[in-house]
Structure formats: structure tokens, C-alpha cells
Design a protein around this motif. Structure first.
Motif, short mmCIF file in Angstrom:
data_model
loop_
_atom_site.label_atom_id
_atom_site.label_comp_id
_atom_site.label_asym_id
_atom_site.label_seq_id
_atom_site.Cartn_x
_atom_site.Cartn_y
_atom_site.Cartn_z
N VAL A 23 -13.67 17.08 -1.45
CA VAL A 23 -13.43 15.98 -2.62
C VAL A 23 -13.79 14.74 -1.80
CG1 VAL A 23 -11.76 14.54 -3.93
CG2 VAL A 23 -11.43 16.88 -3.73
N ALA A 24 -14.57 13.69 -2.31
CA ALA A 24 -15.29 12.71 -1.73
C ALA A 24 -14.07 11.80 -1.33
CB ALA A 24 -16.20 11.86 -2.96
N GLY A 25 -14.35 11.27 -0.07
CA GLY A 25 -13.38 10.29 0.57
C GLY A 25 -12.09 10.98 1.30
N SER A 26 -11.97 12.24 0.98
CA SER A 26 -10.68 12.85 1.39
C SER A 26 -10.73 12.80 3.21
CB SER A 26 -10.34 14.30 0.74
OG SER A 26 -11.46 15.03 1.14
N ARG A 27 -11.95 13.08 3.63
CA ARG A 27 -12.04 13.24 5.20
C ARG A 27 -11.66 11.65 5.51
NH1 ARG A 27 -16.80 16.14 7.12
NH2 ARG A 27 -17.74 14.48 5.75
N GLU A 28 -12.32 10.78 5.22
CA GLU A 28 -11.89 9.38 5.53
C GLU A 28 -10.64 8.84 5.38
OE1 GLU A 28 -14.12 10.24 3.60
OE2 GLU A 28 -16.10 10.01 4.80
N ALA A 29 -9.91 9.40 4.27
CA ALA A 29 -8.54 9.15 4.20
C ALA A 29 -7.44 9.82 5.19
CB ALA A 29 -8.04 9.50 2.74
N LEU A 30 -8.01 10.93 5.31
CA LEU A 30 -7.24 11.84 6.57
C LEU A 30 -7.28 10.94 7.85
CD1 LEU A 30 -7.92 15.72 5.45
CD2 LEU A 30 -5.67 14.36 5.30
N ASN A 31 -8.34 10.63 8.31
CA ASN A 31 -8.56 10.05 9.23
C ASN A 31 -7.63 8.84 9.26
OD1 ASN A 31 -10.44 11.91 10.22
ND2 ASN A 31 -12.22 10.61 9.83
N GLN A 32 -7.58 7.91 8.32
CA GLN A 32 -6.96 6.95 8.47
C GLN A 32 -5.21 7.26 8.42
OE1 GLN A 32 -8.90 5.01 4.94
NE2 GLN A 32 -7.97 3.09 5.78
N ASP A 83 -7.77 9.10 -6.33
CA ASP A 83 -8.13 9.87 -5.12
C ASP A 83 -7.19 9.39 -3.75
OD1 ASP A 83 -9.28 7.25 -4.02
OD2 ASP A 83 -11.04 7.72 -5.13
N LEU A 84 -7.45 10.04 -2.78
CA LEU A 84 -6.75 9.78 -1.50
C LEU A 84 -7.08 8.51 -0.98
CD1 LEU A 84 -6.66 13.25 0.36
CD2 LEU A 84 -4.85 12.13 -0.61
N GLY A 85 -8.16 7.99 -1.24
CA GLY A 85 -8.52 6.96 -0.89
C GLY A 85 -7.69 5.62 -1.25
N MET A 131 0.78 -1.30 0.05
CA MET A 131 -0.06 -0.01 -0.03
C MET A 131 0.72 1.22 0.00
SD MET A 131 -3.34 -0.27 2.51
CE MET A 131 -2.44 -0.41 4.04
N LEU A 132 0.34 2.24 -0.76
CA LEU A 132 1.11 3.29 -0.79
C LEU A 132 1.43 4.25 0.68
CD1 LEU A 132 -0.22 5.31 -3.88
CD2 LEU A 132 2.21 4.81 -3.40
N SER A 133 0.28 3.89 1.47
CA SER A 133 0.40 4.66 2.83
C SER A 133 1.51 4.01 3.57
CB SER A 133 -0.99 4.50 3.41
OG SER A 133 -1.04 3.24 3.52
N GLU A 134 1.77 2.89 3.48
CA GLU A 134 3.06 2.19 3.96
C GLU A 134 4.30 2.84 3.61
OE1 GLU A 134 1.85 -1.73 3.47
OE2 GLU A 134 0.55 -1.68 5.11
N ARG A 135 4.60 3.03 2.40
CA ARG A 135 5.70 3.38 2.05
C ARG A 135 6.32 4.88 2.48
NH1 ARG A 135 5.56 3.30 -4.14
NH2 ARG A 135 4.02 1.60 -4.49
N PHE A 136 5.26 5.61 3.11
CA PHE A 136 5.83 6.99 3.53
C PHE A 136 5.21 7.34 5.14
CE2 PHE A 136 4.83 7.07 -0.89
CZ PHE A 136 6.25 7.45 -1.46
N ASP A 137 6.28 8.16 5.95
CA ASP A 137 6.00 8.64 7.12
C ASP A 137 5.11 9.92 7.07
OD1 ASP A 137 7.06 6.36 8.35
OD2 ASP A 137 8.63 7.01 7.96
N ALA A 138 5.59 10.91 5.99
CA ALA A 138 4.95 12.27 6.10
C ALA A 138 4.41 12.32 4.75
CB ALA A 138 6.08 13.08 6.17
N PHE A 139 3.24 13.02 4.84
CA PHE A 139 2.40 13.18 3.73
C PHE A 139 1.91 14.79 3.49
CE2 PHE A 139 1.02 9.05 2.42
CZ PHE A 139 1.59 8.29 3.67
#
Ligand SMILES: [Mg+2]
Length: 276
Positions: A24-33, A249-251, A1-9
Motif C-alpha cells: 500500500v502506498a506509503g506503508s514502507r515509509e511509515a514502517l521506517n518511521q 493510511d499509515l502515513g 500525533m497518533l504515533s506518539e500516543r503508543f509504544d506498540a503497533f
């Protein structure tokens, strides 16, 4: 997963987190994750008009909680640059918010008299008088600083003249090139990266503009992920090596099947893992 490759976004705001007044749809959920996973997050915008506090309120109004310290506007980055360069006074073409960010860094914003810098931001009330005064300061030796160089910005009725249009008027008058602060230039990324714990190799810029976000990431020595909503195969002919992936998207950061990597044969998928 892309999210695992990085510590800072580092997240571009306009077009990635929100579009105007809507998330943008899904951005709030992605930020929470991202938060839940303990990632460091910064939000970047080339819009020099709001203060970071105004921007925080705008985001909170859309249901996104952020710390003002996580916000990086081109106006705030400009204020940092002036302070760092020990420029003590500035004539400002721009919003009240821009002027107050500059003042908050201890730089005097002047209306009359001489100054050490001319700052050009986005100003819907700019007049010939402002341009005349600003050019006089530059001719007299003031440092010419632009918050950003974006020629236009989107609106429901089509593109509107942006900071770059005002900067250009001053540039052709004075025959001097400005120091540009906003993405893709270094000063913006310096402001965004300076208080992060993550290493550069574990830091990514995510944005919807190849020219601004991904080129900026490349120059800053970090990775870039391009958000690309349009259908059709992406063309990477001109993409800088920093481009790590293209997603819809961020999701997609949390989708093990999304993203793509190899330059020249990238695959774009949506959050459902469907190839686009
Ligand atoms: Mg954008």
C-alpha cells in the motif's frame, strides 16, 4: 500525533501494509518511521496458509524487512493454542505451511488414526473425504479448532470462499462450534501481545476491518485505529469504544493534523491533512 500516543503497533497486513503482492502506498515509509522512533511492531494476518518464514520472504520481496518474531499469522497462533492446551496431535485441513507451524510447536500432525484436535484452515484442495474424516474425529471427541472464521477473501475476480466456508461445513455436520483463533478472537491477540514490552494502554491495533481488527482490539483491551480509504463520512454507530481514530493510511500516524478522535464526530483526513 497518533504515533506518539503508543509504544506498540499491531498492524493488520492485508489492506493496510499490502494488497496482494503490492505494498500500500506509503506503508514502507511509515514502517521506517515507526522503527526510527523505536516503536515495537507486530504484523497480523488471518491468512493461515504461509509459515512465518514464508511470510517474511513475501514482505522482504516487497522491500519490507521484518523479523519472523514480529509476524503473527492465524496458523502460528493456532499452533501456540494447541501447545498451550497440551493437545498433542491434530488432523489438519489446510496448507503445508499450516501443518509445519503446528509440527514446529511439537504437535503431531496425523493422517490416520485418532487425534486430540481437528484444525481447519484455508485449503483449496479440500475434499469430501477430508470433511468426512474431520467430522469423524470431532464426533470421537477431538477439539474442533478453526484458524479463523473469515467467510471469504478478496481476489481480483471478487470474493473467494475462505476458511469460514470450510469451517461451516464441519460445524453443521457435527453441530459443534469451533474454537476460533484468528482476529477478532482472543488467541490471536494473546499471541501478538505476549512478548511486547509496552503496556496495554500504550498498544494499538491498526486495521481496515471494524469487525475483525477493531472489535478484536476492544476485546483485547487495547486501542484501535481504523484505516478507511473510502470517501464519505464514516459511520460510528456500531464502533466499539476501542476505536481511537480513523485515518486514511499509515502515513497519517505521523501527521499532526490527521486523525480524530471523538466518537460520533470523528474527522477523517488524508496524509495531506485534507478533511475527507
Ligand atoms: Mg485487512
Amino acid at each position: 500525533m497518533l504515533s506518539e500516543r503508543f509504544d506498540a503497533f499491531l498492524l493488520d497486513l492485508d489492506g493496510v501494509v499490502y494488497l496482494g503482492d503490492e505494498l500500500v502506498a506509503g506503508s514502507r515509509e511509515a514502517l521506517n518511521q515507526l522503527r526510527k522512533a523505536g516503536k515495537e511492531v507486530r504484523f497480523l494476518t488471518n491468512d493461515p496458509r504461509p509459515t512465518r518464514e514464508q511470510l517474511r520472504r513475501h514482505l522482504v520481496g516487497m522491500g519490507v524487512e521484518v523479523d519472523p518474531e514480529e509476524l503473527v499469522t492465524s496458523g502460528w497462533a493456532t499452533a501456540n493454542y494447541l501447545a498451550q492446551e497440551a493437545l498433542r496431535s491434530a488432523y489438519v485441513i489446510g496448507s503445508r505451511g499450516l501443518a509445519s507451524e503446528i509440527e514446529a510447536r511439537g504437535v503431531e500432525v496425523i493422517d490416520r488414526g485418532s487425534c486430540e484436535a481437528v484444525v481447519v484452515g484455508c485449503d483449496e484442495h479440500v475434499s469430501y473425504t477430508h470433511l468426512r474424516q474431520a467430522s469423524r474425529h470431532v464426533f470421537e471427541g477431538a477439539r474442533f479448532v478453526a484458524t479463523n472464521a473469515d467467510a471469504s477473501f478478496p481476489s481480483r475476480k471478487g470474493p473467494l470462499p475462505g476458511t469460514g466456508a470450510i469451517v461451516e461445513a464441519l460445524r453443521v455436520t457435527t453441530d459443534q462450534n469451533p474454537v476460533v483463533i484468528g482476529k477478532p478472537f482472543a488467541a490471536m491477540f494473546d499471541s501478538a501481545l505476549r512478548n511486547l514490552d509496552a503496556e496495554r494502554g500504550r498498544t494499538v491495533m491498526i486495521g481496515d476491518s471494524l469487525k475483525s481488527d477493531i472489535v478484536g482490539a476492544h476485546r483485547a483491551g487495547i486501542s484501535g485505529v481504523l484505516i478507511r480509504r473510502e470517501d464519505g463520512p464514516p459511520s460510528f454507530d456500531q464502533a466499539p469504544p476501542a476505536l481511537e481514530a480513523t485515518v486514511r493510511d499509515l502515513g497519517c500516524l505521523f501527521d499532526p493534523t490527521a486523525a480524530s478522535v471523538e466518537r460520533g464526530r470523528s474527522t477523517t483526513r488524508n496524509t495531506m491533512g485534507e478533511e475527507l
